[in-house]
Write an enzyme that holds these catalytic residues in place. Structure first.
Site, PDB file in Angstrom:
ATOM      1  N   ASP A 165       0.811  -1.214   0.000  1.00  0.00           N
ATOM      2  CA  ASP A 165       0.000   0.000   0.000  1.00  0.00           C
ATOM      3  C   ASP A 165       0.851   1.276   0.000  1.00  0.00           C
ATOM      4  O   ASP A 165       1.923   1.310   0.607  1.00  0.00           O
ATOM      5  CB  ASP A 165      -0.900  -0.040   1.243  1.00  0.00           C
TER       6      ASP A 165
ATOM      7  N   GLU B  65      -3.092  -0.403  -8.196  1.00  0.00           N
ATOM      8  CA  GLU B  65      -4.068   0.603  -7.775  1.00  0.00           C
ATOM      9  C   GLU B  65      -3.375   1.961  -7.840  1.00  0.00           C
ATOM     10  O   GLU B  65      -2.218   2.091  -7.482  1.00  0.00           O
ATOM     11  CB  GLU B  65      -4.552   0.330  -6.345  1.00  0.00           C
TER      12      GLU B  65
END
Ligand SMILES: [Zn+2]
Length: 505
Positions: free
Chosen positions: A165, A279
């Site tokens: 992330d 992402e």
């Protein structure tokens, strides 16, 4: 009664029944012995080859070989090869939910919540940012292995993803890729441009001319020509670009687009034959991403050859850590509907909701308007449930943690979106022991405890060893059932709206 002739009947081991995997070639389970987790494998007759690669002691029970090994990194890696559902895989456009677990002990509770919520949400148990790794002194492999053991312990046999992330550098990509992560969230936030509110037409012209045109593989005139007078049809909503709209979108996001493209190309190169998904996340920036800016980012990323699975715009309102949405729910919903439509028209790709924990007032809108094509990320809320567990079971430790967090908060809050104030958080001296757990329901106390996790976990005593970390981990291991129950209660509320809209089946 322990059924004879199975892995449950092995003496001197307390096997977790929900962990048992029974196949034609053998049985696998997680057990507890002398205060430690142990991997136990009992091959079927003629299938001793399933033991290959594992570390541990070989014995015999009931006429079969038996391996009892540590819950080690090596055994986690071999287990992921053998029980393939434990290996992270691509989530794609299915409804998914990210459970950050900073301590590495939360996955069993996350599994229970998923099972209780029903639906077909794909979990991302292993999810940690580069920033969190530094603050928890863990490696990417630690995060993945903790998720493996937790999913195995609780009998999760569905698919799962693993999200590296908020990556900002190519070195971040290398570390998570080597550990076996499959989802890579690129954060180009440092490359998002600021436009002063009083910027003149001249300022905008200068800012536009100064963009990195070589890396954009485009000229200013060609870019302008591509958008001039163009109207995007967003499911019936016409979205046009004036020259000023385009110039502003470009000044704000063109450098971010270039950075994502660079990171993407690096990822593709280091991943080689391995499959990975991307992402794009601009959620941690100052001003909301307008629909036109979203269209610009998606159009330019695609032109530069980037392929992505999900995108996290910066949304309207405030997404503060550990508390509900702050802002007008109706305004959020109207904005979110447009972003969801853009993601369908220009993709399709998933919208991703970051700082997604505790946003109960908007979940229904988030799930329905995306038609379940959505990802939600949470992280610190599992840490807060760990503290809720300690507040009820080790009050002395919890009082120390809360006092320390209050001292650290003003320094630690700098890199987070929070608005709590220490002077508004209850003073521990005025609270009885029985009142401590309620601090985990107080807006100010929650944020104070939320953003200070790194300071708490890395605080050292006079001998240089962890001032709190060992006691926190030991307390949660002893109270594993309470921790799992608290996580289940808390996450079922998060998951239900998404289970109803889920597309994973
Ligand atoms: Zn984020």
């Amino acid at each position: 009664m322990k059924p004879a002739g199975t892995i449950l009947a092995v003496p001197h081991l307390s096997v977790r029944p929900q962990s048992v995997v029974s196949r034609a070639d053998g049985e696998w389970a997680l057990a507890h012995a002398n205060g430690l987790d142990k991997l136990v494998i009992r091959p079927a007759a003629g299938h001793d080859d399933v033991l290959r690669g594992f570390d541990g002691e070989l014995g015999e029970h009931d006429g079969r070989r038996l391996l009892i090994g540590p819950a080690s990194a090596r055994n986690a890696a071999v287990l992921r090869e053998q029980l393939s559902w434990l290996a992270p895989q691509l989530v794609g456009h299915r409804t998914s939910f990210g459970f950050g677990d900073r301590l590495g002990l939360a996955t069993p509770g996350h599994v229970r919540a998923l099972k209780a919520a029903g639906g077909s949400i794909i979990p991302v148990f292993a999810q940690q940012s580069a920033r969190e790794l530094a603050r928890t002194v863990r490696t990417a492999a630690d995060v993945l292995n903790a998720a493996t053991w937790g999913a195995f312990a609780e009998g999760w046999t569905g698919p799962q993803g693993a999200d590296a992330d908020h990556l900002k550098t190519t070195a971040d990509i290398d570390a998570f890729c080597a550990a076996g992560f499959t989802m890579f969230t690129i954060d180009p936030g440092d490359h998002v441009g600021q436009i002063e509110p009083d910027a003149t037409a001249g300022d905008l012209r200068i800012g536009f001319a100064a963009l990195p045109w070589l890396e954009l593989e485009e000229s200013p005139t060609a870019l302008l020509a591509r958008y001039a007078g163009r109207v995007f049809d967003i499911e019936g909503l016409p979205l046009g670009f004036s020259e000023e709209t385009l110039v502003r979108a470009a000044i704000k996001y063109a450098r971010a687009v270039v950075h994502v493209a660079k990171m993407y190309r690096h990822l593709v190169a280091v991943a080689g034959a391995r499959v990975v998904e991307l992402e794009v996340s601009v959620d941690e920036t100052d001003t909301p991403t307008s629909p036109a800016e979203h269209v610009f980012v998606a159009t330019e990323l695609r032109r530069l050859g980037v392929t992505w699975t999900s995108l996290a715009p910066r949304l309207v309102g405030r997404f503060e850590k550990g508390v509900d949405y702050i802002g007008h729910a109706a305004a959020f919903e109207a904005d979110w509907m447009v972003h969801a439509a853009i993601a369908r028209v220009l993709g399709p790709y998933k919208l991703s909701l970051h700082s997604g924990s505790d946003k109960f007032s908007i979940y229904k809108a988030v799930a329905t308007h995306t038609r379940g094509v959505v990802h939600v990320k949470t992280a610190g809320t599992s840490w807060l449930e760990a503290l809720r567990t300690l507040a009820a079971t080790d009050r002395r430790l919890f009082r120390e943690l809360y006092g320390f967090a209050r001292e650290r908060y003003d320094a630690d809050r700098a890199s987070y979106h929070v608005s709590a104030r220490v002077d508004a958080a209850p003073d521990p001296a005025t609270l009885s022991d029985d009142q401590l757990p309620a601090l985990l329901d107080d807006f100010h106390a929650r944020q104070v405890l939320h953003v200070t996790f790194g300071s708490i976990l890395t605080a050292a005593d006079s001998e240089g060893s962890g001032r709190f970390s060992h006691r926190i981990m030991a307390g949660l291991r002893t109270r594993a059932e309470d921790y799992a129950a608290n996580l289940e209660t808390h996450f079922v509320r998060h998951l239900r709206p998404f289970a109803a809209a889920s597309t994973g089946a």
